[in-house]
Design a protein around this motif. Structure first.
Motif, PDB file in Angstrom:
ATOM      1  N   VAL A  30       0.852  -1.176   0.000  1.00 26.45           N
ATOM      2  CA  VAL A  30       0.000   0.000   0.000  1.00 26.45           C
ATOM      3  C   VAL A  30       0.896   1.237   0.000  1.00 26.45           C
ATOM      4  N   LYS A  31       0.844   1.973  -1.088  1.00 22.67           N
ATOM      5  CA  LYS A  31       1.708   3.141  -1.254  1.00 22.67           C
ATOM      6  C   LYS A  31       1.089   4.380  -0.609  1.00 22.67           C
ATOM      7  N   GLU A  32      -0.207   4.590  -0.852  1.00 25.39           N
ATOM      8  CA  GLU A  32      -0.858   5.786  -0.330  1.00 25.39           C
ATOM      9  C   GLU A  32      -2.319   5.507  -0.036  1.00 25.39           C
ATOM     10  N   VAL A  33      -2.823   6.146   1.017  1.00 26.50           N
ATOM     11  CA  VAL A  33      -4.235   6.079   1.389  1.00 26.50           C
ATOM     12  C   VAL A  33      -4.740   7.509   1.551  1.00 26.50           C
ATOM     13  N   SER A  34      -5.901   7.775   1.007  1.00 30.47           N
ATOM     14  CA  SER A  34      -6.548   9.068   1.200  1.00 30.47           C
ATOM     15  C   SER A  34      -8.049   8.845   1.296  1.00 30.47           C
ATOM     16  N   PHE A  35      -8.775   9.891   1.688  1.00 33.71           N
ATOM     17  CA  PHE A  35     -10.227   9.723   1.832  1.00 33.71           C
ATOM     18  C   PHE A  35     -10.960  11.037   1.582  1.00 33.71           C
ATOM     19  N   VAL A  36     -12.173  10.880   1.064  1.00 35.64           N
ATOM     20  CA  VAL A  36     -13.071  12.003   0.799  1.00 35.64           C
ATOM     21  C   VAL A  36     -14.242  11.905   1.770  1.00 35.64           C
ATOM     22  N   PRO A  37     -14.409  12.841   2.700  1.00 40.11           N
ATOM     23  CA  PRO A  37     -15.569  12.806   3.594  1.00 40.11           C
ATOM     24  C   PRO A  37     -16.874  13.007   2.817  1.00 40.11           C
ATOM     25  N   ILE A  38     -17.881  12.185   3.146  1.00 38.17           N
ATOM     26  CA  ILE A  38     -19.173  12.251   2.446  1.00 38.17           C
ATOM     27  C   ILE A  38     -20.326  12.241   3.446  1.00 38.17           C
ATOM     28  N   TRP A  39     -21.486  12.611   2.940  1.00 35.07           N
ATOM     29  CA  TRP A  39     -22.702  12.714   3.749  1.00 35.07           C
ATOM     30  C   TRP A  39     -23.882  12.280   2.891  1.00 35.07           C
ATOM     31  N   THR A  40     -24.806  11.504   3.459  1.00 34.45           N
ATOM     32  CA  THR A  40     -26.031  11.160   2.759  1.00 34.45           C
ATOM     33  C   THR A  40     -27.102  12.194   3.077  1.00 34.45           C
ATOM     34  N   GLN A  41     -27.492  12.948   2.064  1.00 36.94           N
ATOM     35  CA  GLN A  41     -28.574  13.916   2.221  1.00 36.94           C
ATOM     36  C   GLN A  41     -29.907  13.171   2.201  1.00 36.94           C
ATOM     37  N   PHE A  42     -30.687  13.341   3.254  1.00 35.86           N
ATOM     38  CA  PHE A  42     -31.979  12.665   3.401  1.00 35.86           C
ATOM     39  C   PHE A  42     -33.081  13.514   2.773  1.00 35.86           C
ATOM     40  N   ARG A  43     -33.092  14.804   3.121  1.00 38.72           N
ATOM     41  CA  ARG A  43     -34.115  15.719   2.600  1.00 38.72           C
ATOM     42  C   ARG A  43     -33.448  16.905   1.910  1.00 38.72           C
ATOM     43  N   ASN A  44     -34.091  17.393   0.857  1.00 36.97           N
ATOM     44  CA  ASN A  44     -33.542  18.538   0.131  1.00 36.97           C
ATOM     45  C   ASN A  44     -33.917  19.846   0.821  1.00 36.97           C
ATOM     46  N   ALA A  45     -33.571  20.957   0.184  1.00 34.52           N
ATOM     47  CA  ALA A  45     -33.816  22.267   0.790  1.00 34.52           C
ATOM     48  C   ALA A  45     -35.301  22.551   0.969  1.00 34.52           C
ATOM     49  N   GLU A  46     -36.149  21.869   0.184  1.00 30.10           N
ATOM     50  CA  GLU A  46     -37.604  22.036   0.310  1.00 30.10           C
ATOM     51  C   GLU A  46     -38.196  21.081   1.341  1.00 30.10           C
ATOM     52  N   ASN A  47     -37.317  20.370   2.056  1.00 30.84           N
ATOM     53  CA  ASN A  47     -37.717  19.435   3.108  1.00 30.84           C
ATOM     54  C   ASN A  47     -38.455  18.208   2.560  1.00 30.84           C
ATOM     55  N   GLU A  48     -38.157  17.875   1.309  1.00 28.65           N
ATOM     56  CA  GLU A  48     -38.735  16.683   0.701  1.00 28.65           C
ATOM     57  C   GLU A  48     -37.685  15.562   0.738  1.00 28.65           C
ATOM     58  N   ASN A  49     -38.112  14.331   0.936  1.00 26.65           N
ATOM     59  CA  ASN A  49     -37.188  13.203   0.918  1.00 26.65           C
ATOM     60  C   ASN A  49     -36.488  13.142  -0.447  1.00 26.65           C
TER      61      ASN A  49
END
Length: 398
Positions: A317-336
């Motif tokens: 293993v030469k290199e390890v990196s990571f991208v932080p992510i998030w699951t958006q449940f509802r949009n700005a209009e508060n809809e799923n």
């Protein structure tokens, strides 16, 4: 071929090299005396995520009553750029495709519409681990149908099998001259009986034998265990011992899942008789997509690994990196509306656009996720002013 996110990083390195070496330096003289063969360097890249789950909120949001179909294609549009150009794109498929004859369901027994695979395939996944506590959720028939659906979509899989012959065959794949073997197993199946041992790999002596067998077949052995205590951010000692046993049996990389939250990662120095080299483990990759929204279950990462082999030295293993992510449940209009998003992208939105994309409460949650991902995995405070899209995990082997 390398493209997308990988290509961007490569061009940056090439540009830096040009600036350092291309201006005003003496030309290299290629003479018989000076010329020596450069060692052959082989490189393979992996993008890895955690639990891929579809709860009822998700398939209800995906349902179109006008056509009676389910459309999940929006789920991964924002995150799939972090998979482009990677040789392996891997995740834990924690559900079954039991078919429309059974009612679609989520916890405790997942049966997901087949069309979810359209989104999975479009995102770029080419290898899924299917051994987990939900493997038997729709019985033997559902397990075998899940395998058949993955085969139909051209997505490779390890951990569950339709025959003894398939189970006894170690999955190997050669990429760029490096041979990889993948082995997957689970601690159990939620008490649901497994009528034939070959259906689901379990974490036991057979797994350790499989790892040793894989080590004889491949340059790099990747183990994908489903283990750990749910919702705990620190691995229990027993699971650290299990991981130690996997490395001792021949593993080079261990990518674990089950807790639904992130747990630490670390480099390991391993030697399987081919010389000491750098291995790697992450004890839990967390949730990639699900309806589990209570902190920290909606904080996760896309993990990037680069494996390199120089000349006849062992691949490592030469290199390890990571991208932080998030699951958006509802949009700005508060809809799923389920979309996996980059934490960096959301937190750096221009103020005038911010609340057209996310709710104010989600923007505050994203700040917490920055701490639950980048700060947690790197074990240091990173002010929001220094937020990055992707972080390198440094080598700090004692």
């Amino acid at each position: 071929s390398k493209g997308g996110f990988v290509m961007k990083k490569r061009w940056m390195l090439l540009a830096a090299a040009f600036l350092l070496c291309g201006c005003g330096g003496a030309k290299a003289e290629y003479t018989a005396e000076a010329g020596t063969a450069e060692p052959v360097v082989k490189e393979v890249t992996m993008a890895v995520v955690g639990d891929i789950m579809v709860h009822d909120y998700q398939y209800e949001e995906a349902y179109d009553p006008a056509t009676g179909t389910y459309d999940f294609m929006h789920n991964f549009q924002d995150v799939k750029r972090y998979f482009e150009g990677y040789d392996f794109v891997i995740g834990n498929l924690e559900l079954t495709f039991g078919g429309p004859d059974k009612e679609y369901a989520s916890f405790p027994c997942f049966n997901t519409p087949d069309s979810f695979l359209d989104a999975v395939k479009d995102a770029g996944f080419n290898l899924l681990t299917t051994a987990n506590n939900h493997s038997m959720d729709t019985g033997e028939a559902g397990l075998k149908r899940t395998i058949a659906q993955l085969d139909a979509y051209g997505i490779d899989h390890v951990g569950t099998y339709a025959s003894q012959e398939a189970r006894d065959t170690i999955y190997t794949r050669e990429v760029n001259g490096i041979t990889f073997a993948f082995v997957s197993a689970t601690y159990g199946t939620n008490g649901i009986p497994v009528p034939e041992d070959y259906l689901v790999n379990l974490i036991d002596d057979t797994l350790m034998a499989d790892i040793t067998k894989a080590q004889e077949l491949a340059d790099v052995v990747v183990v994908l265990p489903h283990m750990g205590n749910e919702y705990e951010t620190v691995p229990n000692d027993i699971f650290v011992e299990w991981a130690d046993s996997m490395f001792a049996a021949g593993a080079d990389i261990v990518l674990a899942s089950h807790p639904h939250v992130l747990q630490r990662m670390e480099y390991r120095q391993v030697d399987h008789g081919d010389g000491v080299h750098d291995g790697f483990i992450i004890y839990s990759l967390g949730n990639f997509i699900s309806s589990q929204t209570t902190p920290p279950r909606n904080a996760s990462i896309v993990l990037h690994l680069t494996v390199e082999q120089v000349a006849d030295n062992p691949a490592e293993v030469k290199e390890v990196s990571f991208v932080p992510i998030w699951t958006q449940f509802r949009n700005a209009e508060n809809e799923n509306h389920f979309v996996v998003r980059s934490v960096y992208e959301m937190l750096t939105l221009p103020e005038e656009e911010r609340y057209q994309v996310v709710r104010p409460k989600d923007y505050e949650r994203l700040k917490e996720i920055h701490e639950e991902t980048a700060c947690f995995l790197l074990d240091k405070n990173i002010p929001l002013e220094q937020i990055q899209e992707e972080y390198v995990f440094p080598k700090e082997i004692d």
